[in-house]
Motif scaffolding. Structure first.
Motif, mmCIF file in Angstrom:
data_model
loop_
_atom_site.group_PDB
_atom_site.id
_atom_site.type_symbol
_atom_site.label_atom_id
_atom_site.label_comp_id
_atom_site.label_asym_id
_atom_site.label_seq_id
_atom_site.Cartn_x
_atom_site.Cartn_y
_atom_site.Cartn_z
ATOM 1 N N ASN A 147 4.534 10.082 -27.607
ATOM 2 C CA ASN A 147 4.095 9.758 -26.252
ATOM 3 C C ASN A 147 2.818 8.924 -26.277
ATOM 4 O OD1 ASN A 147 4.206 9.862 -23.492
ATOM 5 N ND2 ASN A 147 2.985 11.722 -23.359
ATOM 6 N N ASP A 161 -2.672 7.446 -14.308
ATOM 7 C CA ASP A 161 -3.413 8.323 -15.210
ATOM 8 C C ASP A 161 -4.846 7.815 -15.415
ATOM 9 O OD1 ASP A 161 -4.071 10.075 -17.335
ATOM 10 O OD2 ASP A 161 -3.473 8.555 -18.787
ATOM 11 N N SER A 168 4.750 11.895 -14.889
ATOM 12 C CA SER A 168 5.865 11.619 -15.797
ATOM 13 C C SER A 168 7.178 12.126 -15.209
ATOM 14 C CB SER A 168 5.614 12.258 -17.164
ATOM 15 O OG SER A 168 5.563 13.653 -17.013
ATOM 16 N N SER A 208 7.244 11.440 -22.256
ATOM 17 C CA SER A 208 6.182 11.937 -21.384
ATOM 18 C C SER A 208 6.704 13.063 -20.494
ATOM 19 C CB SER A 208 5.543 10.815 -20.571
ATOM 20 O OG SER A 208 6.473 10.220 -19.752
ATOM 21 N N CYS A 255 6.702 16.184 -22.638
ATOM 22 C CA CYS A 255 5.325 16.697 -22.750
ATOM 23 C C CYS A 255 4.860 17.308 -21.429
ATOM 24 C CB CYS A 255 4.371 15.580 -23.142
ATOM 25 S SG CYS A 255 4.716 14.919 -24.754
ATOM 26 N N LYS A 288 -0.618 13.163 -16.111
ATOM 27 C CA LYS A 288 0.713 12.711 -16.528
ATOM 28 C C LYS A 288 1.749 13.832 -16.418
ATOM 29 C CE LYS A 288 -0.954 10.111 -20.067
ATOM 30 N NZ LYS A 288 -0.923 9.819 -21.472
ATOM 31 N N SER A 296 4.439 14.724 -28.499
ATOM 32 C CA SER A 296 3.170 14.323 -27.892
ATOM 33 C C SER A 296 2.579 13.123 -28.631
ATOM 34 C CB SER A 296 2.213 15.499 -27.743
ATOM 35 O OG SER A 296 1.579 15.732 -28.937
ATOM 36 N N MET A 312 2.192 5.095 -24.849
ATOM 37 C CA MET A 312 1.141 4.735 -23.894
ATOM 38 C C MET A 312 0.297 3.579 -24.444
ATOM 39 S SD MET A 312 1.879 6.563 -21.376
ATOM 40 C CE MET A 312 0.750 6.187 -20.095
#
Ligand code: ASP
Length: 424
Positions: free
Chosen positions: A191, A291, A302, A71, A74, A298, A188, A195
């Motif tokens: 990530n 978030d 992050s 994260s 990203c 994020k 991504s 999540m």
């Protein structure tokens, strides 16, 4: 436990709250009404409760390194330009240091008003062996932020070097643009997977919370607390002031958001921190809650949440501030104004050096005590009851990170107010 699980209509916060209370009650009942023996100690407390509780903590820990890394890559890739990243970084660090200094002052003020150490009879207080290993020097701490080997840092879960490396990777990906799109997509998507995993693990949280809290109370009951009530009262009072006073005022002044709503939405994360006493393992859940429920992008969280879990320990520094006064009073050593200022400085530094895992605050307390010539053996006095305070201060530690993150996000126009005011 099953009752908590079945009631599907209840929100996660409510489920966790019920688990917390019922676990604590069961733990206390077991402590006082069940005789020590194989069934109680080996099967229930150190068997079922331990396995379920630790299993839950491990599930959360499993997420931390991959989630923080992806994260953060990203996030920094999306922000792209180093100027904005630098601005967010500097603002966050200053905010973290400021809130920690306020926390120590608050703790010193409360403790000097209540005088927790006056009249304490050392004989009735449980003592334990003290670990006072002095950590690395300040220069080494600074140098260790740059990883010699990023893979090793990840294997060891060393947050600061991981943060540095991830920021670099993200910035480079942004710079390379479409020529590195495969790697950018990989991060991504990975990530997203992390999540999803966080959300799945949150669903079993009430069970984990129940087992963790039941084990704690089954082991300690209330008896260890009695001689230490005044000390505990001071720490708890200062923690409450910081969490529900200082943070909420800052939040309101800087963002005009409703503090009650913030606390309600953030409550499950506070419970995780409370039951596990580990800031680090709450990182994924904190980022996710900020978030989805509070509307913090994020891109910001992050970066700021893992950083905060590593360097911003306001609750810990509150315990240390009160402990300094308590120990000085028990040993009959007077502290001057200059000593108190030294405590503010060293406790703020200690907060940076305290890792977000259980009990480390006690180890770094040694540094604060020695800075004003107090005996480090004094730590033995407060060790017996530290676990329960550790739980509370960890909840405050991570609330501080979240409040600061929300403020920084608001100022960076990375906060979605619609999300904040939706639901609950
Ligand atoms: N348990 C605390 C945390 O993880 C650190 C400490 O105060 O011992 O935030």
């Amino acid at each position: 436990m099953s009752g908590v699980k079945k009631k599907k209509g209840l929100s996660l916060s409510t489920q966790i709250f019920i688990a917390l209370i019922s676990g604590a009650i069961l733990g206390v009942l077991i402590h006082y009404f069940m005789n020590d023996g194989y069934l109680k100690n080996t099967i229930i407390v150190e068997g079922v409760f331990y396995v379920i509780g630790q299993g839950f903590i491990r599930l959360m820990q499993m997420l931390v390194v991959p989630l923080v890394f992806c994260s953060l890559v990203c996030g920094s890739m999306a922000i792209g330009d180093t100027k904005t990243l630098g601005k967010v970084g500097v603002k966050t660090i200053l905010f973290y240091i400021f809130t920690t200094a306020v926390a120590v002052c608050l703790a010193l003020g409360v403790a000097l008003m209540i005088d927790p150490g006056i009249g304490v009879n050392i004989d009735v207080v449980e003592t334990a062996d003290v670990v006072t290993k002095t950590d690395q020097s300040f220069v080494e701490i600074i140098l260790d932020i740059i990883p010699k080997n990023p893979i090793q840092a990840m294997a060891e879960g060393d947050m600061l070097p991981i943060i540095v490396f991830a920021l670099f990777v993200g910035i480079m990906l942004a710079k390379l643009g479409s020529s590195a799109s495969t790697v950018a997509n990989f991060f991504s998507q990975f990530n997203d997977i992390m999540m999803e995993m966080t959300m799945a693990i949150m669903k079993v949280a009430p069970i984990g919370v129940f087992a963790l809290i039941a084990r704690t109370f089954a082991n300690i009951g209330f008896s260890a607390f009695l001689p230490m009530l005044k000390y505990m009262g001071c720490v708890i009072f200062a923690l409450v002031l910081q969490c529900f006073g200082v943070y909420q005022i800052l939040l309101f002044v800087f963002t005009r958001l409703n503090p009650i709503k913030f606390l309600k939405k953030f409550f499950p994360v506070m419970t995780f921190a409370f039951t596990t006493a580990t800031s680090n393992s709450t990182i994924p859940i904190s980022i996710d809650t900020l978030d989805r429920k509070i509307g913090v992008s994020k891109q910001i969280s992050s970066f700021t949440i893992p950083l905060g879990a590593t360097i911003n320990m306001d609750g810990t520094s509150i315990m240390q501030g009160v402990a300094v006064i308590f120990i000085s009073q028990v040993y009959g050593i007077d502290l001057s104004m200059a000593d108190l200022l030294t405590v503010v400085a060293t406790a703020t530094l200690a907060s940076i050096g305290t890792a977000g895992v259980p009990s480390v605050g006690l180890v770094t307390l040694a540094m604060v005590l020695s800075s004003v010539g107090l005996p480090t053996e004094g730590i033995a006095l407060i060790m017996g009851i530290d676990r329960i305070l550790d739980m509370m201060r960890t909840a405050v530690n991570i609330t501080g990170d979240a409040v600061c993150t929300t403020i920084v996000a608001y100022q960076s126009k990375a906060l979605d107010k619609e999300v904040f005011y939706k639901g609950e």
